[in-house]
Motif scaffolding. Structure first.
Motif, PDB file in Angstrom:
ATOM      1  N   ASP A   1      10.248   4.350  -2.442  1.00 36.43           N
ATOM      2  CA  ASP A   1      10.882   3.481  -1.462  1.00 36.43           C
ATOM      3  C   ASP A   1       9.905   2.399  -1.031  1.00 36.43           C
ATOM      4  N   ARG A   2       8.652   2.788  -0.962  1.00 36.62           N
ATOM      5  CA  ARG A   2       7.658   1.878  -0.428  1.00 36.62           C
ATOM      6  C   ARG A   2       6.418   1.948  -1.292  1.00 36.62           C
ATOM      7  N   ILE A   3       5.708   0.852  -1.358  1.00 36.78           N
ATOM      8  CA  ILE A   3       4.539   0.786  -2.228  1.00 36.78           C
ATOM      9  C   ILE A   3       3.333   0.340  -1.418  1.00 36.78           C
ATOM     10  N   ILE A   4       2.218   1.016  -1.687  1.00 36.23           N
ATOM     11  CA  ILE A   4       0.949   0.515  -1.156  1.00 36.23           C
ATOM     12  C   ILE A   4       0.075   0.206  -2.354  1.00 36.23           C
ATOM     13  N   ILE A   5      -0.350  -1.019  -2.449  1.00 36.57           N
ATOM     14  CA  ILE A   5      -1.237  -1.365  -3.564  1.00 36.57           C
ATOM     15  C   ILE A   5      -2.671  -1.263  -3.070  1.00 36.57           C
ATOM     16  N   ILE A   6      -3.438  -0.435  -3.771  1.00 35.28           N
ATOM     17  CA  ILE A   6      -4.837  -0.250  -3.407  1.00 35.28           C
ATOM     18  C   ILE A   6      -5.691  -0.921  -4.460  1.00 35.28           C
ATOM     19  N   ASN A   7      -6.617  -1.699  -3.999  1.00 33.74           N
ATOM     20  CA  ASN A   7      -7.519  -2.355  -4.928  1.00 33.74           C
ATOM     21  C   ASN A   7      -8.916  -2.337  -4.341  1.00 33.74           C
ATOM     22  N   LYS A   8      -9.863  -1.894  -5.134  1.00 35.85           N
ATOM     23  CA  LYS A   8     -11.261  -1.803  -4.706  1.00 35.85           C
ATOM     24  C   LYS A   8     -11.391  -1.111  -3.351  1.00 35.85           C
ATOM     25  N   GLY A   9     -10.623  -0.047  -3.169  1.00 40.39           N
ATOM     26  CA  GLY A   9     -10.759   0.753  -1.953  1.00 40.39           C
ATOM     27  C   GLY A   9     -10.072   0.184  -0.727  1.00 40.39           C
ATOM     28  N   GLU A  10      -9.310  -0.891  -0.905  1.00 36.27           N
ATOM     29  CA  GLU A  10      -8.638  -1.454   0.257  1.00 36.27           C
ATOM     30  C   GLU A  10      -7.143  -1.570  -0.001  1.00 36.27           C
ATOM     31  N   VAL A  11      -6.374  -1.537   1.081  1.00 34.37           N
ATOM     32  CA  VAL A  11      -4.936  -1.769   0.936  1.00 34.37           C
ATOM     33  C   VAL A  11      -4.731  -3.261   0.771  1.00 34.37           C
ATOM     34  N   SER A  12      -4.177  -3.673  -0.372  1.00 35.71           N
ATOM     35  CA  SER A  12      -3.968  -5.117  -0.490  1.00 35.71           C
ATOM     36  C   SER A  12      -2.517  -5.501  -0.334  1.00 35.71           C
ATOM     37  N   ALA A  13      -1.610  -4.544  -0.325  1.00 39.12           N
ATOM     38  CA  ALA A  13      -0.222  -4.870  -0.030  1.00 39.12           C
ATOM     39  C   ALA A  13       0.481  -3.595   0.394  1.00 39.12           C
ATOM     40  N   ASP A  14       1.475  -3.732   1.266  1.00 33.97           N
ATOM     41  CA  ASP A  14       2.192  -2.578   1.787  1.00 33.97           C
ATOM     42  C   ASP A  14       3.624  -3.005   2.066  1.00 33.97           C
ATOM     43  N   GLY A  15       4.576  -2.351   1.477  1.00 35.56           N
ATOM     44  CA  GLY A  15       5.968  -2.690   1.720  1.00 35.56           C
ATOM     45  C   GLY A  15       6.832  -2.290   0.541  1.00 35.56           C
ATOM     46  N   THR A  16       8.107  -2.643   0.575  1.00 34.19           N
ATOM     47  CA  THR A  16       8.945  -2.383  -0.594  1.00 34.19           C
ATOM     48  C   THR A  16       8.571  -3.405  -1.660  1.00 34.19           C
ATOM     49  N   ALA A  17       9.015  -3.153  -2.882  1.00 36.24           N
ATOM     50  CA  ALA A  17       8.672  -4.059  -3.972  1.00 36.24           C
ATOM     51  C   ALA A  17       9.156  -5.470  -3.639  1.00 36.24           C
ATOM     52  N   ASP A  18      10.347  -5.576  -3.077  1.00 39.85           N
ATOM     53  CA  ASP A  18      10.887  -6.893  -2.736  1.00 39.85           C
ATOM     54  C   ASP A  18      10.064  -7.580  -1.655  1.00 39.85           C
ATOM     55  N   GLU A  19       9.720  -6.797  -0.648  1.00 48.47           N
ATOM     56  CA  GLU A  19       8.934  -7.377   0.447  1.00 48.47           C
ATOM     57  C   GLU A  19       7.603  -7.906  -0.052  1.00 48.47           C
ATOM     58  N   ILE A  20       6.966  -7.095  -0.890  1.00 43.79           N
ATOM     59  CA  ILE A  20       5.668  -7.520  -1.406  1.00 43.79           C
ATOM     60  C   ILE A  20       5.849  -8.776  -2.235  1.00 43.79           C
ATOM     61  N   ALA A  21       6.905  -8.788  -3.031  1.00 42.67           N
ATOM     62  CA  ALA A  21       7.150  -9.959  -3.861  1.00 42.67           C
ATOM     63  C   ALA A  21       7.355 -11.196  -2.991  1.00 42.67           C
ATOM     64  N   LYS A  22       8.095 -11.014  -1.878  1.00 41.57           N
ATOM     65  CA  LYS A  22       8.356 -12.153  -1.001  1.00 41.57           C
ATOM     66  C   LYS A  22       7.081 -12.697  -0.380  1.00 41.57           C
ATOM     67  N   GLN A  23       6.226 -11.761   0.037  1.00 45.30           N
ATOM     68  CA  GLN A  23       4.948 -12.189   0.620  1.00 45.30           C
ATOM     69  C   GLN A  23       4.178 -13.079  -0.337  1.00 45.30           C
ATOM     70  N   LEU A  24       4.340 -12.766  -1.599  1.00 48.27           N
ATOM     71  CA  LEU A  24       3.477 -13.423  -2.572  1.00 48.27           C
ATOM     72  C   LEU A  24       4.122 -14.624  -3.245  1.00 48.27           C
ATOM     73  N   THR A  25       5.442 -14.694  -3.196  1.00 47.80           N
ATOM     74  CA  THR A  25       6.089 -15.789  -3.900  1.00 47.80           C
ATOM     75  C   THR A  25       5.841 -17.077  -3.140  1.00 47.80           C
ATOM     76  N   ASN A  26       5.097 -17.945  -3.712  1.00 47.37           N
ATOM     77  CA  ASN A  26       4.897 -19.216  -3.034  1.00 47.37           C
ATOM     78  C   ASN A  26       5.076 -20.387  -4.002  1.00 47.37           C
ATOM     79  N   GLU A  27       5.608 -20.099  -5.128  1.00 48.44           N
ATOM     80  CA  GLU A  27       5.934 -21.195  -6.027  1.00 48.44           C
ATOM     81  C   GLU A  27       7.431 -21.173  -6.261  1.00 48.44           C
TER      82      GLU A  27
END
Lengths: 234, 349
Positions: free
Chosen positions: B198-224
């Motif tokens: 239901d929800r995803i937390i992306i961990i990179n180099k020991g830190e949370v770099s994104a938290d939310g549903t796949a759509d939410e994360i995509a929205k945060q990042l879509t800037n083009e």
């Protein structure tokens, strides 16, 4: 603790360690019983027990070598350490399983006593005294072996290191003999497993020695718990 | 159900996990996504009390795992990366051991039968674990986690090394479990997380770099504003290509235009990217109308989880994969949608 104890007892028999341990123990104790007691025509079992010290020393590491090292190697410790059980439960479960097997092995002396009773009068007090002396010795040795098993992932390393450690304890008397300083020599003698154990076979039931062996057992189990605890903080 | 506050872990000088905080609600399936070595397993090992944290707090069902580990651990069923199986035992003996170890109060026979049925190991329960295949071992690992019906399940890469059918089975099992348990699972396989969580937390180099549903994360990042357009020119030959590219470039707000392959005879696809504030679809339409061209297709390029993952873990602002090979990416996207269940297990070990 109960679950770990039962699993460990089963594992001794499934892995075959129990059969090796028991058969070697019975074979050698049988030999010493024959050579030291029967053939000399006496009913005193002390020679058997004094000879068994060195056998116990080499056999106990076989019993303890895989107790914790195998868990670490196969990562099964992860199952134990994330289950709702305490570290003492884990350590004591394993410790008492090994001790139980040792008691099974050691209790063969009552069969020897039966044979002797058929041939003559058994000195039951020395026999019982010696039996408990060996039990306390085993209790201390198993704790040392279990501790060493917690330090490595390799069963062979665990066994060899335990034998070496127990052998060094055995050599304390000869270290003491070579030290001229009286106080140091006395201090070492007081830590000697061998001289304390031999006292029992000479018919002296010394309470301080009982306390000594049990303390060693407690301290090394405590160290084992500390090792497991420290690994979490590593 | 689970609350993690400012969790950090140091191995000597190496900071494995840095200041992670998140919450998991009851009945949620949370996916930890991250490249190998990102700190997923370390985090899970801390959640289950296998290792301690350097700092921070973990509350499981309101109980602090360091203050009352026994109680907190009793709420958790854990399947580590390598299932903690005693390979000399039969499945039945092993599960009985776990039952005793967890001091389970449920009726023994019925409970063990339920767990075996759920994990589909009933037929093999008399076999020695040593002789089982990887897939069965994984299921036994899952079964031991399920014993005593813990409210929280923590599964570390549950589908590693399984074949496609087994992966589908385990996934549907996890989904089923998600209805009754709170589940945290980790993976570096994107479609898996997408399919199950239901929800995803992306961990990179020991830190949370994104938290939310796949759509939410995509929205945060879509800037083009990116799209693929298929335009039919007037001459229906490759001569149209340059003209069309030139004309689109002249529109306001266009950042990037590129002619792609010939999709229909004499008709090409164009990858178009505008700056983030401009929606160029209307002006593009007007342009085509003026020139007498026909738009045969217009597809907005949404970010897939894969793009997000690459973007976050590579620390790039542009998703290069999408720009350079948009066609391949889109196709990959459709493949994922159609056969997401059975085509991605190739490199997951």
């Amino acid at each position: 603790m109960g679950a770990i104890y039962r699993r460990e007892m089963n594992a001794f028999f499934i892995s075959g360690v129990a059969y090796v341990f028991l058969s070697v123990f019975y074979l050698l104790s049988g030999y010493f019983f024959y050579a030291g007691v029967i053939s000399s025509g006496r009913t005193d079992t002390s020679p058997l027990f004094s000879s068994m010290f060195i056998i116990v020393l080499f056999l106990i590491p076989i019993l303890t070598m895989r107790l914790l090292s195998e868990e670490k190697k196969n990562k099964t410790d992860q199952g134990l350490l994330t289950a709702p059980v305490g570290l003492w439960d884990i350590v004591l479960g394993k410790y008492f399983a090994a001790l139980t097997l040792f008691i099974i092995a050691e209790s063969v002396v009552f069969i020897y006593a039966g044979i002797l009773a058929y041939l003559g009068d058994v000195v039951w007090t020395t026999l019982i005294g010696n039996y408990f002396a060996m039990l306390f010795l085993g209790a201390a040795f198993i704790a040392v072996g279990l501790f060493i098993s917690s330090l490595t992932e390799n069963q062979m390393a665990s066994a060899v290191a335990s034998m070496l450690a127990l052998f060094v304890l055995y050599l304390f008397d000869s270290f003491a003999a070579n030290i001229s300083n009286e106080y140091i020599s006395k201090a070492i003698i007081s830590l000697s497993f061998y001289s304390r154990y031999i006292e029992f076979t000479q018919g002296i039931f010394s309470l301080p020695s009982v306390v000594f062996f049990l303390s060693v057992a407690f301290i090394f189990n405590f160290f084992t718990v500390r090792v497991l605890d420290k690994r979490r903080w590593g | 159900m689970i609350e993690v506050k400012n969790l950090s872990k140091k191995y000597g000088d190496k900071q494995a996990v840095r200041n992670i905080s998140f919450k998991v609600e009851q009945g949620e399936i949370l996916g930890f996504l991250g490249p190998n070595g990102a700190g997923k397993s370390t985090t899970m090992n801390m959640l289950t009390g296998y290792i301690s944290s350097t700092s921070g707090q973990i509350l499981v069902n309101g109980t602090d795992i360091f203050e009352d580990p026994k109680k907190a651990k009793s709420f958790i069923g854990y399947l580590p990366e390598i299932p903690p199986l005693y390979i000399d035992m039969t499945i039945e003996a092993y599960l009985n051991f776990v039952y005793d170890l967890k001091k389970c109060k449920l009726p023994r026979k019925a409970h063990l039968k339920d767990v075996c049925d759920l994990c589909k190991i009933t037929d093999v329960k008399g076999r020695i674990i040593k002789n089982l295949s990887k897939g069965y071992r994984q299921r036994v690992g899952l079964a031991q986690a399920l014993i005593n019906n813990p409210p929280v399940l923590i599964l570390d890469e549950p589908t590693v090394g399984l074949d496609p059918n087994q992966i589908i089975e385990i996934r549907s099992l996890i989904k089923k479990l998600g209805k009754r348990h709170t589940v945290i699972l980790s993976s570096h396989i994107l479609p898996e997380i997408q399919a199950v969580c239901d929800r995803i937390i992306i961990i990179n180099k020991g830190e949370v770099s994104a938290d939310g549903t796949a759509d939410e994360i995509a929205k945060q990042l879509t800037n083009e504003h990116k799209m693929t357009v298929r335009i039919e020119g007037t001459s229906k030959t490759s001569a149209d290509k340059d003209e069309i590219v030139k004309a689109i470039k002249s529109l306001k707000g266009i950042k990037y235009v590129r002619a792609d392959m010939e999709r229909e005879k004499g008709i090409y696809d164009y990858d178009v990217e505008a700056d983030e504030k401009t929606d160029i679809r209307r002006s593009l339409n007007d342009l085509c109308r003026q020139k007498g061209w026909n738009i045969l297709m217009l597809q907005l390029s949404d970010l897939t989880l894969e793009d997000i993952f690459l973007k976050i873990t590579m620390g790039e602002n542009d998703v290069k994969v999408s720009e350079e090979k948009p066609r391949i990416r889109v196709e990959l996207n459709t493949v994922q949608k159609d056969t997401a269940e059975d085509d991605e297990n190739g490199g997951n070990d």
